[in-house]
Write a protein that holds these residues in place. Structure first.
Motif, short mmCIF file in Angstrom:
data_model
loop_
_atom_site.label_atom_id
_atom_site.label_comp_id
_atom_site.label_asym_id
_atom_site.label_seq_id
_atom_site.Cartn_x
_atom_site.Cartn_y
_atom_site.Cartn_z
N VAL A 113 -6.95 9.39 -4.30
CA VAL A 113 -7.78 8.57 -3.41
C VAL A 113 -6.66 8.66 -1.99
CG1 VAL A 113 -9.27 7.62 -5.04
CG2 VAL A 113 -7.26 6.23 -4.00
N TYR A 114 -7.55 8.38 -1.09
CA TYR A 114 -6.97 8.55 0.20
C TYR A 114 -5.54 7.62 0.50
CZ TYR A 114 -6.27 8.87 5.56
OH TYR A 114 -5.84 8.58 6.55
N PRO A 115 -5.67 6.28 -0.11
CA PRO A 115 -4.30 5.39 0.25
C PRO A 115 -3.23 5.81 -0.69
CG PRO A 115 -6.45 4.19 -0.96
CD PRO A 115 -6.88 5.45 -0.15
N VAL A 116 -3.72 6.47 -1.94
CA VAL A 116 -2.58 6.88 -2.68
C VAL A 116 -1.99 7.98 -2.12
CG1 VAL A 116 -2.25 7.71 -4.95
CG2 VAL A 116 -3.59 5.86 -5.00
N ALA A 117 -2.71 8.83 -1.78
CA ALA A 117 -2.21 10.15 -1.00
C ALA A 117 -1.31 9.84 0.14
CB ALA A 117 -3.20 11.29 -0.61
N ASN A 130 0.62 -7.72 4.92
CA ASN A 130 1.45 -8.69 4.31
C ASN A 130 1.19 -8.97 2.95
OD1 ASN A 130 3.16 -8.55 6.51
ND2 ASN A 130 2.21 -10.39 7.34
N ARG A 131 -0.34 -9.29 2.75
CA ARG A 131 -0.57 -9.57 1.47
C ARG A 131 -0.41 -8.65 0.38
NH1 ARG A 131 -6.55 -10.58 1.14
NH2 ARG A 131 -6.09 -11.07 -1.00
N ALA A 132 -0.70 -7.20 0.78
CA ALA A 132 -0.81 -6.11 0.02
C ALA A 132 0.83 -6.01 -0.40
CB ALA A 132 -1.29 -4.98 0.69
N LEU A 133 1.57 -6.00 0.71
CA LEU A 133 3.04 -5.95 0.52
C LEU A 133 3.64 -6.60 -0.70
CD1 LEU A 133 4.49 -5.62 3.94
CD2 LEU A 133 4.77 -3.66 2.25
N ASN A 134 3.07 -7.79 -1.15
CA ASN A 134 3.53 -8.68 -1.87
C ASN A 134 2.66 -8.96 -2.96
OD1 ASN A 134 5.96 -10.07 -0.55
ND2 ASN A 134 4.27 -10.29 0.83
N ALA A 135 1.45 -8.01 -3.19
CA ALA A 135 0.35 -8.08 -4.31
C ALA A 135 0.80 -7.35 -5.58
CB ALA A 135 -0.90 -7.53 -3.82
N THR A 136 0.38 -7.69 -6.75
CA THR A 136 0.41 -6.92 -7.90
C THR A 136 -0.87 -6.28 -8.20
OG1 THR A 136 -0.35 -8.67 -9.43
CG2 THR A 136 1.97 -8.71 -8.87
N LEU A 137 -0.91 -5.38 -9.21
CA LEU A 137 -2.21 -4.63 -9.39
C LEU A 137 -3.27 -5.79 -9.72
CD1 LEU A 137 -0.98 -1.31 -10.81
CD2 LEU A 137 -1.80 -1.78 -8.41
N ASP A 190 -7.35 -0.94 -0.66
CA ASP A 190 -6.70 0.27 -0.68
C ASP A 190 -5.12 0.08 0.05
OD1 ASP A 190 -8.95 1.74 -0.95
OD2 ASP A 190 -9.37 2.11 1.15
N ALA A 191 -4.71 -0.94 0.65
CA ALA A 191 -3.46 -1.33 1.17
C ALA A 191 -2.70 -1.60 -0.23
CB ALA A 191 -3.67 -2.39 2.15
N THR A 192 -3.28 -2.39 -1.00
CA THR A 192 -2.50 -2.28 -2.29
C THR A 192 -2.11 -1.26 -3.09
OG1 THR A 192 -3.43 -4.79 -2.38
CG2 THR A 192 -2.16 -3.90 -4.47
N PHE A 193 -3.26 -0.38 -3.17
CA PHE A 193 -3.10 0.87 -4.08
C PHE A 193 -1.95 1.69 -3.12
CE2 PHE A 193 -7.32 0.36 -5.88
CZ PHE A 193 -6.85 0.10 -7.27
N LEU A 194 -1.82 1.70 -1.75
CA LEU A 194 -0.99 2.51 -1.22
C LEU A 194 0.48 2.07 -1.33
CD1 LEU A 194 -1.06 3.37 2.78
CD2 LEU A 194 1.01 2.65 1.56
N VAL A 195 0.62 0.66 -1.41
CA VAL A 195 1.93 0.11 -1.88
C VAL A 195 2.35 0.59 -3.05
CG1 VAL A 195 3.08 -2.07 -2.35
CG2 VAL A 195 1.57 -1.75 0.01
#
Length: 241
Positions: free
Chosen positions: A145-149, A207-214, A74-79
Motif C-alpha cells: 500500500v502507498y505508505p509502505v511503498a 511525532n506520534r507515529a515515530l514513537n508508535a508500535t503496531l 498510514d504514518a505508523t505503517f510508513l515508519v
C-alpha cells in the motif's frame, strides 16, 4: 538528517542532504504520477451528505482523519516499513505490508492505496532505482500500500525518516484539501487557510507515529469510514474514492 534553518544558512546543504530533499520534493509532489488527484478518501460523500460545507467543517473532518483515522495509521505503517527495509528485514516488512493492506476499511480505499503504492514502486524503480528494492518487493506477499511503498523507497535511498514522514503527511493533507476545493467548493486562499489550520495536527501525528508500535494502531473515525463505504454507491461522482 536534514539541517536546521540556521545551519543551512551558514553553510548550505551538504550533497547528501540536498539529494534527499530533492527526492522527497519529487516523490511527494502532486506532479509525481501516482494518480492521487483521482481520489478523495470519502470526502466526496461527506460533502454530499452535508458534513463538509466550508473551511471550518473541512478542517475538523481532516483533523480527525489525521489524528484518529487513516492519517495516523498510514504514518505508523510508513515508519515501520521504513525501519524494516533499513534493517533488511524481509519477514518483518512482509508482516507490516500484510497488516497495512488488511487495515484498509473499504474496497475503494483499498483500490486507492494499492494503486498508488504500485505506481509509486514502478515509477521510482524506473527513474530512481535503488539496490535491494526488487528483493524487498518480492518478499512481500501482500500488495504494498502507498505508505509502505514510500517508507521502503525512502529507506533504500537513505532519505531520513522524520522528513519523509512529515512530507508524506503534508502531501496526504494537500491531496484531501485539493479534492475538497473542487467539491465544496473552496477558493485557493481558503484551501491554503485549511492547510495552515492543519499544520500542528500534521506535526503531532508525525511525532506520534515515530514513537508508535503496531499495537498502537487503531481508528475511531467511523463517519469517515462510512463515507468511504457509501461513496461506492454515490449516484454522481467526480472521484474514485
Amino acid at each position: 538528517m536534514l539541517m536546521t534553518t540556521n545551519e543551512t544558512a551558514a553553510r548550505g546543504l551538504a550533497e547528501r542532504e540536498a539529494a534527499a530533499l530533492y527526492r522527497l520534493m519529487t516523490w511527494l509532489s502532486p506532479a509525481f504520477p501516482v494518480g492521487g488527484f483521482s481520489y478523495s478518501s470519502g470526502i466526496e460523500w461527506a460533502v454530499e451528505a452535508g458534513d463538509v460545507t466550508d473551511i471550518a467543517t473541512l478542517a475538523d473532518w481532516l483533523d480527525a482523519m489525521l489524528g484518529d483515522g487513516s492519517g495516523f495509521c498510514d504514518a505508523t505503517f510508513l515508519v515501520h516499513a521504513y525501519r524494516a527495509a533499513k534493517a533488511g528485514g524481509d519477514v518483518s516488512l512482509n508482516d507490516v505490508a500484510e497488516l497495512a493492506a488488511a487495515f484498509v476499511p473499504s474496497r475503494e480505499r483499498q483500490l486507492e492505496t494499492t494503486s498508488q503504492g504500485r505506481a509509486f514502486i514502478d515509477i521510482s524503480r524506473a527513474a530512481w532505482d535503488a539496490e535491494g528494492l526488487d528483493a524487498m518487493v518480492a518478499a512481500c506477499r501482500a500488495p504494498l500500500v502507498y505508505p509502505v511503498a514510500v517508507g521502503v523507497v525512502a529507506a533504500l535511498h537513505g532519505v531520513p525518516l522524520a522528513p519523509t514522514l512529515h512530507a508524506f503527511l503534508h502531501a496526504l493533507v494537500s491531496n484531501w484539501i485539493s479534492a475538497a476545493s473542487r467539491l465544496v467548493p473552496l477558493g485557493q486562499t481558503d484551501s491554503q487557510r485549511a492547510l495552515v489550520k492543519l499544520e500542528a495536527a500534521v506535526a503531532a501525528t508525525a511525532n506520534r507515529a515515530l514513537n508508535a508500535t503496531l499495537d498502537d494502531l487503531g481508528s475511531a473515525t467511523f463517519r469517515a469510514d462510512l463515507a468511504s463505504l457509501r461513496h461506492e454507491t454515490q449516484y454522481t461522482r467526480l472521484f474514485r474514492s
